[in-house]
Design an enzyme around this catalytic site. Sequence first.
Site, PDB file in Angstrom:
ATOM      1  N   LYS A 116       0.823  -1.201   0.000  1.00 38.73           N
ATOM      2  CA  LYS A 116       0.000   0.000   0.000  1.00 38.73           C
ATOM      3  C   LYS A 116       0.861   1.257   0.000  1.00 38.73           C
ATOM      4  O   LYS A 116       0.524   2.256  -0.641  1.00 38.73           O
ATOM      5  CB  LYS A 116      -0.939  -0.028   1.196  1.00 38.73           C
ATOM      6  CG  LYS A 116      -1.997  -1.123   1.100  1.00 38.73           C
ATOM      7  CD  LYS A 116      -2.850  -1.177   2.333  1.00 38.73           C
ATOM      8  CE  LYS A 116      -3.976  -2.195   2.177  1.00 38.73           C
ATOM      9  NZ  LYS A 116      -3.476  -3.556   1.968  1.00 38.73           N
ATOM     10  N   GLY A 163      -7.520  -8.277   0.968  1.00 40.80           N
ATOM     11  CA  GLY A 163      -8.686  -9.025   1.423  1.00 40.80           C
ATOM     12  C   GLY A 163      -9.344  -8.452   2.661  1.00 40.80           C
ATOM     13  O   GLY A 163     -10.078  -9.144   3.355  1.00 40.80           O
ATOM     14  N   GLU A 199      -3.976   6.006   7.005  1.00 39.39           N
ATOM     15  CA  GLU A 199      -4.765   6.855   6.112  1.00 39.39           C
ATOM     16  C   GLU A 199      -5.892   7.497   6.905  1.00 39.39           C
ATOM     17  O   GLU A 199      -6.318   6.965   7.947  1.00 39.39           O
ATOM     18  CB  GLU A 199      -5.362   6.031   4.971  1.00 39.39           C
ATOM     19  CG  GLU A 199      -4.357   5.517   3.965  1.00 39.39           C
ATOM     20  CD  GLU A 199      -4.998   4.687   2.869  1.00 39.39           C
ATOM     21  OE1 GLU A 199      -4.279   4.327   1.924  1.00 39.39           O
ATOM     22  OE2 GLU A 199      -6.205   4.385   2.966  1.00 39.39           O
ATOM     23  N   LYS A 236     -15.289  -8.109   1.417  1.00 42.16           N
ATOM     24  CA  LYS A 236     -16.409  -7.987   0.484  1.00 42.16           C
ATOM     25  C   LYS A 236     -17.380  -9.163   0.595  1.00 42.16           C
ATOM     26  O   LYS A 236     -16.968 -10.301   0.801  1.00 42.16           O
ATOM     27  CB  LYS A 236     -15.865  -7.901  -0.948  1.00 42.16           C
ATOM     28  CG  LYS A 236     -14.890  -6.749  -1.158  1.00 42.16           C
ATOM     29  CD  LYS A 236     -14.087  -6.934  -2.430  1.00 42.16           C
ATOM     30  CE  LYS A 236     -12.975  -5.907  -2.545  1.00 42.16           C
ATOM     31  NZ  LYS A 236     -12.073  -6.186  -3.685  1.00 42.16           N
ATOM     32  N   GLU A 273      -7.957  -0.394  -6.672  1.00 37.63           N
ATOM     33  CA  GLU A 273      -9.087  -0.139  -5.797  1.00 37.63           C
ATOM     34  C   GLU A 273      -9.169   1.341  -5.431  1.00 37.63           C
ATOM     35  O   GLU A 273      -8.170   1.959  -5.051  1.00 37.63           O
ATOM     36  CB  GLU A 273      -8.986  -1.006  -4.548  1.00 37.63           C
ATOM     37  CG  GLU A 273      -8.890  -2.496  -4.891  1.00 37.63           C
ATOM     38  CD  GLU A 273      -9.291  -3.397  -3.757  1.00 37.63           C
ATOM     39  OE1 GLU A 273      -9.470  -2.899  -2.623  1.00 37.63           O
ATOM     40  OE2 GLU A 273      -9.430  -4.606  -3.996  1.00 37.63           O
ATOM     41  N   ARG A 290      -2.946  -9.285  -8.789  1.00 42.14           N
ATOM     42  CA  ARG A 290      -3.372 -10.681  -8.953  1.00 42.14           C
ATOM     43  C   ARG A 290      -4.783 -10.698  -9.511  1.00 42.14           C
ATOM     44  O   ARG A 290      -5.391  -9.642  -9.685  1.00 42.14           O
ATOM     45  CB  ARG A 290      -3.370 -11.373  -7.585  1.00 42.14           C
ATOM     46  CG  ARG A 290      -4.206 -10.605  -6.546  1.00 42.14           C
ATOM     47  CD  ARG A 290      -4.330 -11.349  -5.249  1.00 42.14           C
ATOM     48  NE  ARG A 290      -4.845 -10.537  -4.168  1.00 42.14           N
ATOM     49  CZ  ARG A 290      -6.123 -10.228  -3.964  1.00 42.14           C
ATOM     50  NH1 ARG A 290      -7.036 -10.649  -4.825  1.00 42.14           N
ATOM     51  NH2 ARG A 290      -6.499  -9.505  -2.926  1.00 42.14           N
ATOM     52  N   ARG A 336     -20.857 -13.849  -2.420  1.00 37.89           N
ATOM     53  CA  ARG A 336     -19.929 -14.832  -1.860  1.00 37.89           C
ATOM     54  C   ARG A 336     -20.690 -15.690  -0.848  1.00 37.89           C
ATOM     55  O   ARG A 336     -21.142 -15.186   0.181  1.00 37.89           O
ATOM     56  CB  ARG A 336     -18.753 -14.149  -1.183  1.00 37.89           C
ATOM     57  CG  ARG A 336     -17.946 -13.256  -2.101  1.00 37.89           C
ATOM     58  CD  ARG A 336     -16.659 -12.838  -1.435  1.00 37.89           C
ATOM     59  NE  ARG A 336     -15.956 -11.818  -2.205  1.00 37.89           N
ATOM     60  CZ  ARG A 336     -14.699 -11.438  -1.958  1.00 37.89           C
ATOM     61  NH1 ARG A 336     -14.032 -11.974  -0.959  1.00 37.89           N
ATOM     62  NH2 ARG A 336     -14.133 -10.512  -2.698  1.00 37.89           N
TER      63      ARG A 336
END
Length: 445
Positions: A116, A163, A199, A236, A273, A290, A336
């Site tokens: 990041k 993730g 952040e 997510k 993202e 990925r 999911r």
Amino acid sequence: MFKKILIANRGEIALRVIRTAREMGVKTVVVYSTADEKSLPVLLADESVCVGPPASNQSYLNIPNILSAALMTGAEGIHPGYGFMAENPDFAEMCREHGITFIGPTPESMRALGSKAGGREIAALSNVPVVPGTGVLDTVDDALLAAKQIGYPVLLKASAGGGGRGQKVIRTQEELAKGFAQAQEEARLYFGDPAIIMEKFLEEFRHVEVQVMGDGQGHVIHIGERDCSIQRRNQKLIEEAPSTLPDTLRQEILAAGVRLAKHVNYAGAGTLEFIVDRDGNYYFMEMNTRIQVEHCVSEEISGLDFVKLQLEIAAGYGLKLQQEDVVLRGHAIECRLNAEDPDKDFRPAAGKIDDVHFAGGPGVRVDSHCYTGYVIPPHYDSLIGKLIVHHDTREQAIARMKRALEETVIQGPKTTIPLYVKIMDNPFYKRGAVMTNFLKTRMEM
């Protein structure tokens, strides 16, 4: 093209790669832990090699064993899937040193974009806006000073994370003083790297991501964007493509994603993202170097096979697609299906699947490694599979998803299916009013 590849992963993504490889005439080797001995990828691959006991650090993160399995079986390439070794530049470099093709970006790109902190630097050089924040913080004193300058609340994030893991919202100086070392330790445990960045934490925003594909020679295209705002604990649950953003804003974000990926001559599949606030301001968060769990919705609206593109690029065939060749049609939604109990804070529900019946019919796709009698191991994530639908419009896709969810039966563990049925009926969701705090603010749990 490769004659044989090794898949350094498990579950549905391992099965996903096997299926495309088989259609391309490429033989597959799957590595597995003793907990996954009876999983579907192990049963369907051409070859399988046990690389250790259930613990990830002794099996799916065991680089010597994975490389030995590749060399022993004569695999020419390694597909890392997502998670585990997928964003580990040291692993990619070791593959190169052993004459094995890493099916993904170069170690150099991964180092530049995979963390990041590095991603924020590249974004600045690419004229892409980022959330106010820092590079890697070494000490709690550095963190306290940075938080004072940024203003609370702030978000501590594992620099090597992904993730949704390794993230901690901090609202006060006292919380930061107590939580910084804990955040470092979580980052080390999850990703083998204790590096932490900070952040500004935005209370309400949309999570939008751009799918890109590059050839490593400066040619990069986007394959639309996805909205991944419905989450729990920063992970997510539901993704859809395209988003419901205004078209002008959508085009700005797509262009920013391509611009950033071109900056590092990106190769293979990648996702950039972004967060979008209520005022329509967008900020780059990170790049996942990925294939994503939610790549399926982008495949459905584009008609492209992303794993096939990954294999072709890694094999040296390049990326023949031009931007104008990418035609996006309709709307796709993915749920999911997790073995979790939404009524008990999404507590994992590992165990035996007594019976399973997945939905079918027009425009319905299921990616799952599970079957009746399969035992979901407690050592990994709780994903049973992914239910994906595609239709001409978002409204039609929502109706199709509700039908497919109601048709799906999984007996044994608690699942997230009942929650998703409620979401499909939710008026805020139906009109596209989705933010990352959706479950807390727009749902009665």
